[in-house]
Design a protein around this motif. Structure first.
Motif, PDB file in Angstrom:
ATOM      1  N   ARG A 153      12.022  11.624 -10.657  1.00 24.15           N
ATOM      2  CA  ARG A 153      12.560  10.462 -10.057  1.00 24.15           C
ATOM      3  C   ARG A 153      12.880  10.548  -8.927  1.00 24.15           C
ATOM      4  NH1 ARG A 153      17.778  10.684 -14.594  1.00 24.15           N
ATOM      5  NH2 ARG A 153      15.853   9.729 -16.247  1.00 24.15           N
ATOM      6  N   ILE A 154      12.356   9.092  -7.677  1.00 27.74           N
ATOM      7  CA  ILE A 154      13.148   9.214  -6.445  1.00 27.74           C
ATOM      8  C   ILE A 154      13.911   7.875  -6.267  1.00 27.74           C
ATOM      9  CG2 ILE A 154      10.686   9.464  -6.245  1.00 27.74           C
ATOM     10  CD1 ILE A 154       9.920   6.421  -5.365  1.00 27.74           C
ATOM     11  N   ILE A 155      14.471   8.242  -4.897  1.00 28.65           N
ATOM     12  CA  ILE A 155      15.586   6.789  -4.626  1.00 28.65           C
ATOM     13  C   ILE A 155      14.771   6.553  -2.693  1.00 28.65           C
ATOM     14  CG2 ILE A 155      17.881   6.273  -3.625  1.00 28.65           C
ATOM     15  CD1 ILE A 155      18.512   9.580  -4.786  1.00 28.65           C
ATOM     16  N   VAL A 156      14.866   4.879  -3.379  1.00 28.91           N
ATOM     17  CA  VAL A 156      14.076   4.752  -2.127  1.00 28.91           C
ATOM     18  C   VAL A 156      15.458   3.813  -1.929  1.00 28.91           C
ATOM     19  CG1 VAL A 156      12.039   2.297  -2.136  1.00 28.91           C
ATOM     20  CG2 VAL A 156      12.024   3.890  -3.649  1.00 28.91           C
ATOM     21  N   GLY A 157      15.228   3.931  -0.802  1.00 28.17           N
ATOM     22  CA  GLY A 157      16.642   3.109   0.261  1.00 28.17           C
ATOM     23  C   GLY A 157      15.967   2.201   1.523  1.00 28.17           C
ATOM     24  N   TRP A 158      17.091   1.666   2.063  1.00 27.72           N
ATOM     25  CA  TRP A 158      16.273   0.622   2.994  1.00 27.72           C
ATOM     26  C   TRP A 158      17.979   0.109   3.444  1.00 27.72           C
ATOM     27  CZ3 TRP A 158      15.379  -0.192  -1.654  1.00 27.72           C
ATOM     28  CH2 TRP A 158      15.415  -1.382  -2.245  1.00 27.72           C
ATOM     29  N   SER A 159      18.172   0.158   4.940  1.00 22.19           N
ATOM     30  CA  SER A 159      19.072  -0.933   5.572  1.00 22.19           C
ATOM     31  C   SER A 159      18.874  -2.451   5.503  1.00 22.19           C
ATOM     32  CB  SER A 159      19.076  -0.372   7.355  1.00 22.19           C
ATOM     33  OG  SER A 159      19.197   1.311   7.488  1.00 22.19           O
ATOM     34  N   ILE A 160      20.293  -2.867   4.809  1.00 23.25           N
ATOM     35  CA  ILE A 160      19.930  -4.503   4.915  1.00 23.25           C
ATOM     36  C   ILE A 160      21.451  -4.704   6.349  1.00 23.25           C
ATOM     37  CG2 ILE A 160      21.635  -6.315   4.322  1.00 23.25           C
ATOM     38  CD1 ILE A 160      20.708  -5.141   1.189  1.00 23.25           C
ATOM     39  N   ALA A 161      20.211  -5.294   7.459  1.00 21.20           N
ATOM     40  CA  ALA A 161      20.751  -5.870   8.500  1.00 21.20           C
ATOM     41  C   ALA A 161      21.724  -6.970   8.569  1.00 21.20           C
ATOM     42  CB  ALA A 161      19.370  -6.091   8.924  1.00 21.20           C
ATOM     43  N   ALA A 162      22.842  -7.279   9.742  1.00 21.33           N
ATOM     44  CA  ALA A 162      24.062  -8.217   9.301  1.00 21.33           C
ATOM     45  C   ALA A 162      22.609  -9.449   9.285  1.00 21.33           C
ATOM     46  CB  ALA A 162      25.192  -8.094   9.954  1.00 21.33           C
ATOM     47  N   ASP A 163      21.832  -9.481  10.063  1.00 22.60           N
ATOM     48  CA  ASP A 163      21.561 -11.062  10.190  1.00 22.60           C
ATOM     49  C   ASP A 163      20.273 -11.121   8.949  1.00 22.60           C
ATOM     50  OD1 ASP A 163      19.474  -9.437  10.910  1.00 22.60           O
ATOM     51  OD2 ASP A 163      19.341  -9.576  12.611  1.00 22.60           O
ATOM     52  N   GLY A 164      20.392 -10.614   8.419  1.00 27.29           N
ATOM     53  CA  GLY A 164      19.731 -10.464   7.430  1.00 27.29           C
ATOM     54  C   GLY A 164      17.517 -10.314   7.938  1.00 27.29           C
ATOM     55  N   SER A 165      18.062  -9.460   8.598  1.00 24.39           N
ATOM     56  CA  SER A 165      16.046  -9.071   8.907  1.00 24.39           C
ATOM     57  C   SER A 165      15.805  -8.159   8.583  1.00 24.39           C
ATOM     58  CB  SER A 165      16.287  -8.797  10.545  1.00 24.39           C
ATOM     59  OG  SER A 165      16.379  -7.732  10.767  1.00 24.39           O
ATOM     60  N   VAL A 166      14.133  -8.056   7.582  1.00 24.80           N
ATOM     61  CA  VAL A 166      14.232  -6.954   6.561  1.00 24.80           C
ATOM     62  C   VAL A 166      13.800  -5.908   7.009  1.00 24.80           C
ATOM     63  CG1 VAL A 166      12.934  -9.100   5.825  1.00 24.80           C
ATOM     64  CG2 VAL A 166      11.530  -7.416   7.234  1.00 24.80           C
ATOM     65  N   PRO A 167      14.037  -4.672   6.080  1.00 22.10           N
ATOM     66  CA  PRO A 167      14.030  -3.571   7.046  1.00 22.10           C
ATOM     67  C   PRO A 167      12.259  -3.043   7.824  1.00 22.10           C
ATOM     68  CG  PRO A 167      13.970  -2.987   4.928  1.00 22.10           C
ATOM     69  CD  PRO A 167      13.976  -4.798   4.566  1.00 22.10           C
ATOM     70  N   ALA A 168      13.285  -1.955   8.634  1.00 16.94           N
ATOM     71  CA  ALA A 168      11.849  -1.846   9.476  1.00 16.94           C
ATOM     72  C   ALA A 168      10.784  -0.640   8.590  1.00 16.94           C
ATOM     73  CB  ALA A 168      11.884  -1.704  11.037  1.00 16.94           C
ATOM     74  N   THR A 169      11.762   0.100   8.310  1.00 15.58           N
ATOM     75  CA  THR A 169      10.957   0.935   6.940  1.00 15.58           C
ATOM     76  C   THR A 169      12.002   1.242   5.995  1.00 15.58           C
ATOM     77  OG1 THR A 169      12.341   3.107   8.187  1.00 15.58           O
ATOM     78  CG2 THR A 169      10.640   2.675   9.465  1.00 15.58           C
ATOM     79  N   VAL A 170      11.686   1.751   4.967  1.00 15.84           N
ATOM     80  CA  VAL A 170      12.269   2.403   3.576  1.00 15.84           C
ATOM     81  C   VAL A 170      11.918   4.000   3.823  1.00 15.84           C
ATOM     82  CG1 VAL A 170      11.563   0.511   2.643  1.00 15.84           C
ATOM     83  CG2 VAL A 170      10.182   2.590   2.757  1.00 15.84           C
ATOM     84  N   THR A 171      12.991   4.881   2.653  1.00 14.20           N
ATOM     85  CA  THR A 171      12.867   5.952   2.947  1.00 14.20           C
ATOM     86  C   THR A 171      12.364   6.319   1.195  1.00 14.20           C
ATOM     87  OG1 THR A 171      15.261   5.908   2.528  1.00 14.20           O
ATOM     88  CG2 THR A 171      14.590   6.692   4.763  1.00 14.20           C
ATOM     89  N   VAL A 172      11.260   7.247   0.895  1.00 10.04           N
ATOM     90  CA  VAL A 172      11.659   7.842  -0.454  1.00 10.04           C
ATOM     91  C   VAL A 172      12.036   8.872  -0.157  1.00 10.04           C
ATOM     92  CG1 VAL A 172       9.710   8.151  -2.107  1.00 10.04           C
ATOM     93  CG2 VAL A 172       9.982   6.422  -0.887  1.00 10.04           C
ATOM     94  N   THR A 173      13.414   9.701  -1.610  1.00 10.66           N
ATOM     95  CA  THR A 173      13.797  11.100  -1.690  1.00 10.66           C
ATOM     96  C   THR A 173      13.401  11.517  -2.649  1.00 10.66           C
ATOM     97  OG1 THR A 173      15.304   9.996   0.264  1.00 10.66           O
ATOM     98  CG2 THR A 173      15.867  12.099  -1.396  1.00 10.66           C
TER      99      THR A 173
END
Length: 174
Positions: A151-171
């Motif tokens: 099992r993994i958790i895939v995470g990313w930031s959601i910017a206030a301006d709606g821009s897509v994340p520059a990176t994602v994390t896999v934990t």
């Protein structure tokens, strides 16, 4: 002798099902969608058009998509998980990606999460999706193919301006 055996078997089978009427109320009925209405086959109303096959790398890549899951609840982001067929199907072969739509001019920002047999979405919320991955493994010493679930958790930031994340994390997760 045979009629007696037949009669004994028939009585035994009837006795096995004696409580069926009382069990009907114990299990709630499963709601099923009504079957789709039958539609009559279409009738041609003009001449047929002959199509030629598409060509090019982009079409081949699109045809390799074998699984697609839209991710809900991502605020202003359009996000999806998708899998493409590739590699050795005996050893995984489903390349799993997460993608975020940037714009019509820029297309999608795509991150490859791994090469697995299959994945299952366990949960999702804004900036996160929890996945269960089924994978083939190779024991280097014996050459035997095995399998594992992780099992993994895939995470990313959601910017206030709606821009897509520059990176994602896999934990890794349990």
């Amino acid at each position: 002798m045979k009629p007696l055996l037949f009669l004994t078997t028939l009585i035994g089978l009837a006795a096995c099902d004696a409580g069926v009427e009382t069990r009907k109320d114990a299990v709630p009925p499963v709601e099923q969608a009504p079957p789709p209405a039958a539609v009559a086959p279409l009738a041609a109303s003009g001449p047929a058009t002959t199509l030629q096959p598409e060509s090019g790398a982009a079409v081949q890549e699109a045809a390799a998509v074998v699984r697609l899951d839209q991710l809900a609840g991502q605020g202003p982001l359009a996000a999806k998980l998708f899998g493409t067929a590739g590699g050795d199907p005996a050893m995984n072969g489903l390349y799993v990606h997460i993608a975020f739509f940037q714009s019509p001019a820029e297309g999608w920002r795509v991150f490859r999460l791994g090469d697995v047999l299959d994945y299952r979405i366990l949960s999702q919320r804004a900036g996160r999706v929890d996945l269960e991955l089924e994978e083939s493994t190779m024991d280097e010493a014996s050459g035997r193919i095995g399998s594992r679930t992780r099992r993994i958790i895939v995470g990313w930031s959601i910017a206030a301006d709606g821009s897509v994340p520059a990176t994602v994390t896999v934990t890794p997760a349990q």
